[in-house]
Scaffold this active site. Structure first.
Site, PDB file in Angstrom:
ATOM      1  N   GLU A   1      12.244  -4.863  -4.749  1.00  0.00           N
ATOM      2  CA  GLU A   1      11.494  -3.599  -4.836  1.00  0.00           C
ATOM      3  C   GLU A   1      10.995  -3.163  -3.454  1.00  0.00           C
ATOM      4  O   GLU A   1       9.883  -2.656  -3.316  1.00  0.00           O
ATOM      5  CB  GLU A   1      10.306  -3.743  -5.806  1.00  0.00           C
TER       6      GLU A   1
ATOM      7  N   GLU B   1       5.975 -10.350 -12.555  1.00  0.00           N
ATOM      8  CA  GLU B   1       4.561 -10.419 -12.139  1.00  0.00           C
ATOM      9  C   GLU B   1       3.732 -11.343 -13.016  1.00  0.00           C
ATOM     10  O   GLU B   1       2.658 -10.970 -13.481  1.00  0.00           O
ATOM     11  CB  GLU B   1       3.949  -9.008 -12.118  1.00  0.00           C
TER      12      GLU B   1
HETATM   13  C1  XIL Z   1       6.344   1.398 -11.029  1.00  0.00           C
HETATM   14  C2  XIL Z   1       7.223   2.654 -11.032  1.00  0.00           C
HETATM   15  O1  XIL Z   1       7.772   2.831  -9.767  1.00  0.00           O
HETATM   16  C3  XIL Z   1       6.443   3.868 -11.452  1.00  0.00           C
HETATM   17  O2  XIL Z   1       7.310   4.982 -11.614  1.00  0.00           O
HETATM   18  C4  XIL Z   1       5.706   3.592 -12.766  1.00  0.00           C
HETATM   19  O3  XIL Z   1       4.883   4.691 -13.083  1.00  0.00           O
HETATM   20  C5  XIL Z   1       4.877   2.332 -12.667  1.00  0.00           C
HETATM   21  O4  XIL Z   1       5.711   1.256 -12.267  1.00  0.00           O
HETATM   22  N1  XIL Z   1       5.945  -3.529  -9.629  1.00  0.00           N
HETATM   23  C6  XIL Z   1       6.945  -3.431 -10.571  1.00  0.00           C
HETATM   24  C7  XIL Z   1       7.490  -2.091 -10.897  1.00  0.00           C
HETATM   25  O5  XIL Z   1       7.476  -4.450 -11.047  1.00  0.00           O
HETATM   26  O6  XIL Z   1       7.968  -2.022 -12.221  1.00  0.00           O
HETATM   27  C8  XIL Z   1       6.489  -0.998 -10.633  1.00  0.00           C
HETATM   28  O7  XIL Z   1       7.160   0.277 -10.810  1.00  0.00           O
HETATM   29  C9  XIL Z   1       5.926  -1.111  -9.222  1.00  0.00           C
HETATM   30  C10 XIL Z   1       5.236  -2.440  -9.037  1.00  0.00           C
END
Ligand code: XIL
Length: 354
Positions: A265, A150
């Protein structure tokens, strides 16, 4: 993968997305199978045997969801805590599953001390030491790393491609290069990925984000710094349309630069959809199908990973709560681990077609 018969998969409105794909199978070009996987949350993994079983049964790839983030590994500045990550890595290796590591550099999920770093030298020292230690520990075990997560500005302004993070403030845009260079030096065999969100919607902001990803890849390549892939998070907002042409040309343009993509994701944010669960599941499956078709029309992704497996556990519940307080349905299995229409779509990509 899901043990569904063809008849089950194609029965009823719920099978429409799958039927559309299967119906075209005779005429459609062949496609190599794409490994499928899920992120795994350590607390749930420890507490729920059904979760462990589903991860083992359904996944080719496992991603520790939070345990390789700085917040988990570097709670104390002096000492690394690998306990959660080790448990998930051991599980995957025992099951013959591949691993993705998430993430070596991110502006979020930092422990308090890291947010207080004050000089360029300190940031560079900590970042380098972190990547050296973590990549070295899992060398030969974690094949793919989200090296930078990100980093691209949300709605980029000209001349400001990257997000305002502690890394950007202390190290400037070169933080991306430091991260990739260090990871490559420690594990020259690892597949190194730039991971980011929203490459899939329409509009000038998203087009600018894609352009920054392409420019970053090109810059690293020009400098001889290894980068092998771009991770497309694909947290899909159900209320927004997919820009299929934009996705296709993005993936194709990355291919021309010599890098692959992977879906890292995937889930569906259904907070704005009507409550009816069957209709929500159909919409989610069809959105995922549209998205994946756009991706594969530009090039073959290395993997498709969902951000969790079952609607029982997901970050979407807390981050994108519904106004009617109905539970979100972002993932391929329902709360009772039954496959939803989305799983049938994913299954088609996992199997490929000859
Ligand atoms: C999220 C997790 O799913 C949660 O459990 C945590 O509390 C916060 O992070 N983008 C990303 C991930 O790259 O690491 C994030 O994951 C969701 C958004």
């Amino acid at each position: 993968m899901t043990g569904l018969s063809r008849r089950d998969a194609l029965t009823g409105a719920a099978g429409l997305a799958a039927a559309a794909l299967a119906g075209g199978a005779a005429a459609a070009p062949s496609r190599a199978p794409i490994p499928y996987g899920s992120a795994a949350q350590i607390q749930t993994f420890r507490a729920d045997p059904r979760y462990r079983d589903a991860l083992k049964r359904l996944c080719d790839v496992i991603v520790p969801m939070n345990d390789l983030k700085w917040e988990a590994l570097r709670h104390d500045r002096a000492r690394f805590d690998f306990s959660g990550a080790d448990e998930l890595v051991d599980f995957a290796l025992k099951n013959g599953q591949a691993l993705r590591g998430h993430a070596l550099l991110w502006g979020m999920a930092l422990p308090p001390w890291a947010k207080e770093m004050a000089s360029r030298a300190e940031a560079e020292r900590e970042l380098t030491r972190h990547i050296e230690t973590v990549v070295d520990r899992y060398k030969g075990k974690i094949a793919t790393w989200d090296v930078v997560n990100e980093v691209i500005a949300f709605d980029p302004k000209p001349g400001e491609p990257y997000r305002d993070t502690i890394w950007q403030r202390l190290l400037g845009p070169g933080h991306v290069e430091i991260a990739f260079r260090t990871a490559a030096r420690v594990d020259p065999q690892a597949r190194l990925v730039l991971n980011d969100f929203n490459f899939e919607e329409a509009g000038p902001g998203v087009a600018a984000r894609r352009k920054i990803a392409l420019e970053t890849v090109r810059r690293l390549k020009d400098k001889g710094i290894p980068i092998h892939g771009v991770g497309m998070q694909a947290h899909l907002y159900a209320e927004n349309a997919i820009d299929s042409d934009g996705v296709r040309s993005f993936v194709a343009d990355l291919g021309k630069l010599g890098v692959d993509v992977e879906i890292t994701e995937l889930d569906v944010i259904d907070w704005k959809l009507p409550a009816d669960t069957a209709a929500r599941d159909r919409t989610a499956a069809s959105l995922v199908s549209t998205y994946l078709e756009a991706v594969v029309s530009g090039g073959q992704p290395k993997a498709i990973v969902t951000w969790g497996l079952t609607d029982r556990y997901s970050w979407v519940h807390d981050t994108f709560p519904r106004k009617d307080s109905a539970k979100a349905r972002p993932l391929p299995l329902d709360e009772d681990y039954r496959p939803k229409p989305m799983m049938r779509v994913l299954d088609q990509y996992r199997r490929g077609r000859s």
